[in-house]
Design a protein around this motif. Structure first.
Motif, short mmCIF file in Angstrom:
data_model
loop_
_atom_site.label_atom_id
_atom_site.label_comp_id
_atom_site.label_asym_id
_atom_site.label_seq_id
_atom_site.Cartn_x
_atom_site.Cartn_y
_atom_site.Cartn_z
N UNK A 107 0.84 -1.28 -0.14
CA UNK A 107 0.10 -0.05 -0.01
C UNK A 107 0.84 1.17 -0.01
N UNK A 108 0.22 2.16 0.07
CA UNK A 108 1.29 3.62 -0.10
C UNK A 108 1.33 4.16 1.62
N UNK A 109 2.54 4.89 1.67
CA UNK A 109 2.72 5.34 2.87
C UNK A 109 1.53 6.36 3.37
N UNK A 155 5.33 -11.17 1.45
CA UNK A 155 4.14 -11.77 1.29
C UNK A 155 3.52 -11.43 -0.32
N UNK A 156 3.93 -12.41 -0.90
CA UNK A 156 3.66 -12.18 -2.59
C UNK A 156 2.39 -11.88 -3.14
N UNK A 157 1.35 -12.20 -2.26
CA UNK A 157 -0.08 -12.03 -2.80
C UNK A 157 -0.58 -10.58 -2.82
N UNK A 158 0.02 -9.91 -1.84
CA UNK A 158 -0.40 -8.43 -1.52
C UNK A 158 0.56 -7.20 -1.92
N UNK A 159 1.51 -7.98 -2.53
CA UNK A 159 2.66 -6.70 -2.71
C UNK A 159 2.72 -6.65 -4.14
N UNK A 160 3.03 -5.26 -4.57
CA UNK A 160 3.29 -4.81 -5.86
C UNK A 160 4.28 -3.94 -5.96
N UNK A 207 4.21 -1.25 -8.08
CA UNK A 207 3.82 0.08 -7.82
C UNK A 207 4.06 0.56 -6.40
N UNK A 208 3.85 -0.25 -5.61
CA UNK A 208 3.80 0.44 -4.03
C UNK A 208 5.25 0.55 -3.73
N UNK A 209 6.34 -0.31 -4.33
CA UNK A 209 7.66 -0.11 -3.84
C UNK A 209 8.15 1.55 -4.42
N UNK A 210 7.46 1.65 -5.71
CA UNK A 210 8.01 3.11 -6.44
C UNK A 210 7.41 4.14 -5.54
N UNK A 211 6.15 3.94 -5.23
CA UNK A 211 5.36 4.96 -4.57
C UNK A 211 6.09 5.44 -3.34
N UNK A 212 6.37 4.16 -2.59
CA UNK A 212 7.15 4.28 -1.18
C UNK A 212 8.47 4.94 -1.52
N UNK A 228 6.30 -14.10 -6.97
CA UNK A 228 6.58 -12.80 -6.16
C UNK A 228 6.98 -11.78 -7.02
N UNK A 229 6.87 -10.40 -6.83
CA UNK A 229 7.18 -9.49 -7.78
C UNK A 229 8.50 -9.06 -8.21
N UNK A 230 9.31 -9.78 -7.27
CA UNK A 230 10.79 -9.65 -7.61
C UNK A 230 11.38 -11.19 -7.56
N UNK A 231 11.01 -12.04 -6.93
CA UNK A 231 11.74 -13.31 -7.15
C UNK A 231 10.86 -14.24 -8.16
N UNK A 232 9.83 -13.86 -8.65
CA UNK A 232 9.05 -14.55 -9.55
C UNK A 232 8.61 -15.94 -8.99
N UNK A 233 8.86 -17.21 -9.98
CA UNK A 233 8.35 -18.39 -9.30
C UNK A 233 9.47 -19.19 -8.50
#
Ligand code: ATP
Ligand code: MG
Length: 565
Positions: free
Chosen positions: A45-47, A77-82, A84-89, A206-211
């Motif tokens: 999520x966003x900060x 937690x791969x199911x809730x993370x994106x 988009x949120x990394x960049x926004x943070x 996972x948005x970074x480690x894939x499968x």
């Protein structure tokens, strides 16, 4: 960075309890003179403004004591993370004014190392693979008054555990069929120590480690390892983790690895505000707001769009202090801090939110005068500007009353007022529409009062603002109220939930006029509209279709509270 009021590094303010611990540790050389903190958001999520308190604390301590603060994504937690949120943070922490240098980390980069540590615990007989479902684990945990029940799988051999854990990792088992649990104490008075789950099976990308992984570490297992791997000295978190500290310590001691100190402080709660990311996500998903950066949101991106300065947010956070008791902070304090900051820096301009035509009957039709206006009385260096005055003006609808109540000193039939930087005018007549509503006010002016100065010492009780109708720039202005109608959004009748406290009037859009100098103001520029508040150009704005957000009105309820003390 600009000097912050109340930033302990910029003042000799007394140290809070966490800074005292850090200062003591430096004195005793406990960490070899190092100070390493971290801000560890989960990118789900966003900060929000609560995170800002944690950011100011962690980065503030590093800054004050010559240490470093890591920005670490706790992305387990791969199911809730994106992404988009990394960049926004990243954008939000930078915008707040903090710099992590090269210390940007991702928990997912430690997955292999965490896995190796888990095998180490299995070999030491301190972890086991459990075949109970999550429901069964929950049911066997016991309560505060009753001990839990030991898992039938608790006494598997090291070999069997290693074999099963490796096969969990290799993807042989379906989601939820097994977990890795720490073997601690099912009778511990602290429920967190009753054989907590360390890994779960989750076949999710996972948005970074894939499968690469289909088992993911749980927060309590992962977090201390992240701190340990990064050689953090002081791991500062919010109070709800106090009961998890024994587990944090147990894991690190069981592994015999570098062991930071966890310290808890009270989280920030604000009146009229919800702060959990889950709820903020719900507001976005269900369309109660236009997005994470809706100016009514307590997110940093929302506050930025609303017109808050990073300085005002930092000053607010520093003013809160650091304590151990949870309370609710009056949102008026946050508003006070942005008013205080913008009062010093925002140029003053004239704008009319709810326009009413004012015709100066004895002013020559073709004449235009450039009047001198002060840009900022708080900042003599800000100079003056010219604003055009002409025969037809707009004034605020509120600044005229056909039948003025007692104590009303603005314009009304026969009454003389000052037009700020303009002239003294006296109301002579009104024009009404078919429904009897006043659509135009007629007046005469005193040419000897140019600039709004009294020609003969005669006094007027009211001064009102205006814009020249011919020169004014139309603008959409968005006015905001609190997103919730009650100080505590959870204060609802039986059977209803917090969304029933949403304020239906939290956004009002008006068709306003602003002085011509604002025609090309850029997104993010901030102004004081005289008598109306502080406003900021919205990113939706373009030349020809200006859009402003009201950051905050001028009325400062918090300043009054403070003065009375
Ligand atoms: P939320 O409860 O809003 O979902 P969170 O705690 O799940 O937030 P994280 O991304 O885990 O969000 O938080 C990162 C850091 O910010 C943590 O150290 C957390 O303690 C801190 N933090 C979160 N909310 C607040 C708050 N209201 N006041 C102070 N610190 C906070
Ligand atoms: Mg959290």
């Amino acid at each position: 960075m600009n000097e912050d009021k109340g930033n302990p590094s910029a003042t000799s303010a007394p140290l809070d309890f966490i800074r005292r611990i850090v200062a003591d540790d430096l004195r005793t050389g406990k960490w070899g003179g190092r100070v390493v903190t971290r801000f560890p958001p989960e990118p789900n999520g966003y900060l929000h403004i609560g995170h800002a308190k944690s950011i100011c604390l962690n980065f503030g301590i590093a800054e004050q004591f010559g240490g470093v603060c890591h920005l670490r994504f706790d992305d387990t937690n791969p199911t809730k993370e994106e992404e988009e949120y990394v960049n926004a943070i990243i954008e939000d922490v930078r915008w707040l004014g903090f710099d992590w240098g090269e210390h940007l980390y991702f928990a997912s980069d430690y997955f292999q190392q965490m896995y190796d540590y888990a095998e180490q615990l299995i070999r030491a007989g301190k972890a086991y693979v459990c075949d109970l479902s999550s429901e069964e684990v929950r049911l066997s945990r016991g309560t505060l008054t009753e001990p839990g029940r030991e898992s039938p799988y608790r006494n598997r051999s090291v070999e069997e555990n290693l074999d099963l854990f490796r096969r969990m990792k290799a993807g042989e088992f379906p989601d939820g069929s097994r977990t890795l649990r720490a073997k601690i104490d099912m009778a511990s008075p602290n429920l967190n120590l009753r054989d907590p789950v360390m890994y779960r099976i989750l076949h999710a990308e996972h948005h970074r480690t894939g499968a690469a992984w289909c088992i993911y570490p749980m927060y309590d297992w992962a977090h201390g390892l992240e701190d340990s791997i990064e050689r953090v000295t002081h791991s500062i978190c919010t109070l709800e983790f106090e009961d998890h500290r024994p587990l944090y310590d147990w894991f690190l001691d069981a592994l015999g690895v570098y062991h930071p100190r966890q310290i808890e402080f009270a989280r920030l709660n604000l009146s009229y505000t919800v702060m959990s990311k889950r709820r903020l996500l719900q507001l976005v998903r269900e369309g109660y707001v236009s997005g994470w950066d809706d100016p009514r949101m307590p997110t940093l991106s929302g506050l930025r769009r609303r017109g808050y300065t990073p300085e005002s947010i930092r000053n607010f956070c520093y003013s809160l202090g650091v304590a151990k008791d949870d309370g609710v902070v009056d949102v008026a304090r946050l508003e006070h801090s942005v008013r205080d900051d913008l009062n010093r820096r925002a140029p003053r301009v004239l704008a009319v939110l709810r326009p009413l035509k004012l015709v100066v009957e004895n002013y020559p039709e073709s004449q235009v005068e450039e009047m001198d206006a002060i840009n900022n009385p708080e900042d003599p260096g800000a100079g003056t500007r010219k604003v055009p005055f002409s025969r037809e003006l707009y004034i605020e609808r509120d600044d005229f009353r056909e039948h003025p109540p007692k104590g009303y000193f603005r314009l009304s039939p026969g009454r003389e007022v000052r037009l700020r930087y303009g002239y003294f005018v006296t109301c002579t007549d009104v024009v009404k529409d078919g429904g009897g509503e006043v659509v135009e006010v007629r007046c005469t002016y005193d040419p000897a009062s140019r600039g709004g100065n009294s020609p003969d010492g005669r006094k007027v009780k009211g001064t009102i603002h205006w814009v020249s109708a011919r020169h004014a720039v139309p603008a959409e202005v968005r006015l905001y109220e609190h997103l919730f109608t009650r100080p505590d959004p959870d204060d609802v009748p039986e059977g209803e939930d917090w969304t029933s406290n949403l304020n239906a009037n939290s956004l009002e859009v008006v068709a306003a006029y602003v002085e011509p100098g604002l025609a090309r103001a850029k997104a993010g520029e901030r102004f004081q509209f005289e008598r109306l508040g502080y406003f900021c150009v919205d990113p939706d704005s373009k030349p020809g279709a200006m859009v402003f957000n009201r950051t905050v009105s001028l009325k400062d309820t918090w300043a009054k509270v403070e003065k009375k003390r």
